[in-house]
Design an enzyme around this catalytic site. Structure first.
Site, PDB file in Angstrom:
ATOM      1  N   PRO A 109       8.644   4.040  14.005  1.00 21.48           N
ATOM      2  CA  PRO A 109       7.697   4.700  13.104  1.00 21.48           C
ATOM      3  C   PRO A 109       7.486   6.165  13.509  1.00 21.48           C
ATOM      4  O   PRO A 109       7.358   6.483  14.690  1.00 21.48           O
ATOM      5  CB  PRO A 109       6.410   3.893  13.293  1.00 21.48           C
ATOM      6  N   ALA A 118      11.416  12.171  20.395  1.00 24.96           N
ATOM      7  CA  ALA A 118      12.169  12.184  21.655  1.00 24.96           C
ATOM      8  C   ALA A 118      13.387  11.274  21.547  1.00 24.96           C
ATOM      9  O   ALA A 118      14.475  11.602  22.043  1.00 24.96           O
ATOM     10  CB  ALA A 118      11.270  11.731  22.811  1.00 24.96           C
ATOM     11  N   ASP A 160       7.376  11.148  27.411  1.00 26.16           N
ATOM     12  CA  ASP A 160       8.128  10.555  26.295  1.00 26.16           C
ATOM     13  C   ASP A 160       9.629  10.676  26.516  1.00 26.16           C
ATOM     14  O   ASP A 160      10.373   9.690  26.423  1.00 26.16           O
ATOM     15  CB  ASP A 160       7.757  11.229  24.964  1.00 26.16           C
TER      16      ASP A 160
END
Ligand code: MEV
Length: 339
Positions: A109, A118, A160
Site C-alpha cells: 500500500p 523504499a 526503511d
C-alpha cells in the site's frame, strides 16, 4: 551469444516493512526494531529493447510511462528517474548507451508507512544493477535507497531503506551498522490500514517542532521509547514473547503522547485490544497509515473482524520469523527470455 529473438530479462523484488518498536525516537538516536512484510513486495523487471530505443520506465500499477533519463515527468516519474540515475551513477554507466524497459509493480500500500517508496527504489536499483551484471552489496544498495528516501521524507533515519534491503528483522540505530535480529518461533501480526495516508514528512516535522519547543519533554518520551525497544530486544532474544504485547501497548501510549496518533488509529488499536490482541500500536510515521496488532492463532480471526468492522480498509496478515530473507533477486533473473 544471444540471438536477436532472445531478450535478457531481469527481475528483482523488495518487501514492504513495518516498525515493531521505536519509530520517531529513532530519528533522535534511539534504537528501533523493524521487520519486512515479506508477502507484500515491489517487483521490478528490466528487459532489453531494440538498439537505439533508449530507456523506458513503466509504472504499471499507476498506468504511467516515462522516458528513463530526464524528460517530462510528474512526482512519481521523477522519483523513478532519480532512482535509476543514482544506480547508473554508482555503476558508472552512461544512460545514453542503454536500451531497456524498466517495469515497476508493487502490492505494498502506498503512503501507509509500509516502506513502499523504499521498496520500489530498492527493487529498481537491484534489478538494473543485476541486469548490467552487478550484484549490489546490501550496504551500498541501502545507502543509495537512503538518497531517494530523503527525496520522499525529508529527514529520514534510514530504517526503511535498511529493512527493505536487508529483508529480515533488524535492530537499527541511526549511524550504526544495522544488526539482523533473530526471532525465535514465529510472531503473527495483523496490519490494519486506516485508509488515511500516512504523512511521514509532516509527522516527522511536527515532532521536530515539538522537540524544539519542549526538548526536555520530548527527550523524556524518546528515552522511555528507547527503554521499551531494549526490553523488546531482550524479550525476542530470550523467547519471552508474551512480554512483547504489553511493550507494544506502552510504545503506542508514548507515540500518542508525542502527538502522532489519530482518531482512526486509536479506534483500530482499541478494537484490536478489545478483541484479544496481545498488543497493538501505530506503526511508522502515524497521523494516518497503519497500526499493527500482535495476535496468536486463537484470537487472530476475532481481531481481524474487529479491525474490519472498526473501519480498517484492509487487514494484512504477516509473520515475523528469524528466517533470513533472500537477496530479492527472483527466479528468472538474468535469464534469456525467448519470448
Ligand atoms: C518512518 O517509517 C519511521 C519514522 O521514524 C521516520 C524515520 O525513521 O525516518 C517516523
Amino acid at each position: 551469444m544471444r540471438s536477436s529473438s532472445q531478450r535478457l530479462v531481469t527481475t528483482a523484488t523488495a518487501p514492504g516493512k513495518t516498525i515493531l518498536f521505536g519509530e520517531h525516537a529513532v530519528v533522535y538516536g534511539r534504537p528501533a526494531i523493524a521487520v519486512p512484510v515479506s508477502g507484500r513486495r515491489a517487483r521490478v523487471t528490466v528487459a532489453d529493447l531494440p538498439a537505439a530505443t533508449g530507456i523506458r520506465l513503466v509504472a504499471r500499477d499507476l498506468g504511467k510511462r516515462y522516458a528513463g533519463a530526464g524528460g517530462d515527468a510528474d512526482d512519481d516519474g521523477r522519483f523513478l528517474q532519480a532512482a535509476l540515475a543514482l544506480v547508473l551513477g554508482e555503476l558508472g554507466v552512461d544512460s545514453a548507451v542503454l536500451d531497456i524497459e524498466v517495469t515497476v509493480e508493487s502490492d505494498i500500500p502506498i503512503a501507509r508507512g509500509m516502506g513502499s517508496g523504499a521498496a520500489v527504489s530498492a527493487a529498481l536499483m537491484r534489478a538494473v544493477a543485476a541486469h548490467l551484471g552487478v550484484a549490489l552489496e546490501r550496504e551500498r544498495l541501502s545507502a543509495l535507497v537512503f538518497t531517494t528516501e530523503k527525496m520522499l521524507h525529508g529527514n529520514p533515519s534510514g530504517i526503511d531503506n535498511t529493512t527493505v534491503v536487508y529483508d529480515q528483522p533488524v535492530w537499527f540505530v541511526h549511524g550504526e551498522r544495522p544488526e539482523p535480529l533473530s526471532v525465535p518461533g514465529r510472531l503473527t501480526l495483523l496490519i490494519g490500514d486506516t485508509g488515511v495516508p500516512a504523512r511521514t514528512r509532516e509527522s516527522v516535522a511536527m515532532v521536530k517542532g515539538r522537540h524544539q519547543e519542549t526538548p526536555e519533554v520530548l527527550e523524556g518520551c524518546f528515552d522511555a521509547i528507547g527503554e521499551i525497544v531494549y526490553q523488546a530486544r531482550e524479550a525476542l532474544s530470550s523467547g519471552a514473547l508474551e512480554k512483547l504485547g504489553p511493550l507494544m501497548d506502552q510504545n503506542h501510549a508514548l507515540l500518542a503522547a508525542i502527538g502522532v496518533s489519530s482518531p482512526e488509529l486509536e479506534l483500530l488499536v482499541r478494537a484490536a485490544r478489545d478483541a484479544g490482541a496481545l498488543g497493538a500500536k501505530l506503526s511508522g510515521g502515524g497521523m494516518g497509515g497503519c497500526m499493527i496488532a500482535l495476535v496468536d492463532d486463537r484470537q487472530r480471526e476475532a481481531v481481524r473482524e474487529a479491525l474490519q468492522s472498526s473501519g480498517a480498509t484492509q487487514v494484512i496478515p504477516t509473520h515475523v520469523s528469524g528466517e533470513v530473507g533472500g537477496s530479492g533477486l527472483q527466479a528468472g533473473q538474468g535469464c534469456y527470455d525467448a519470448r
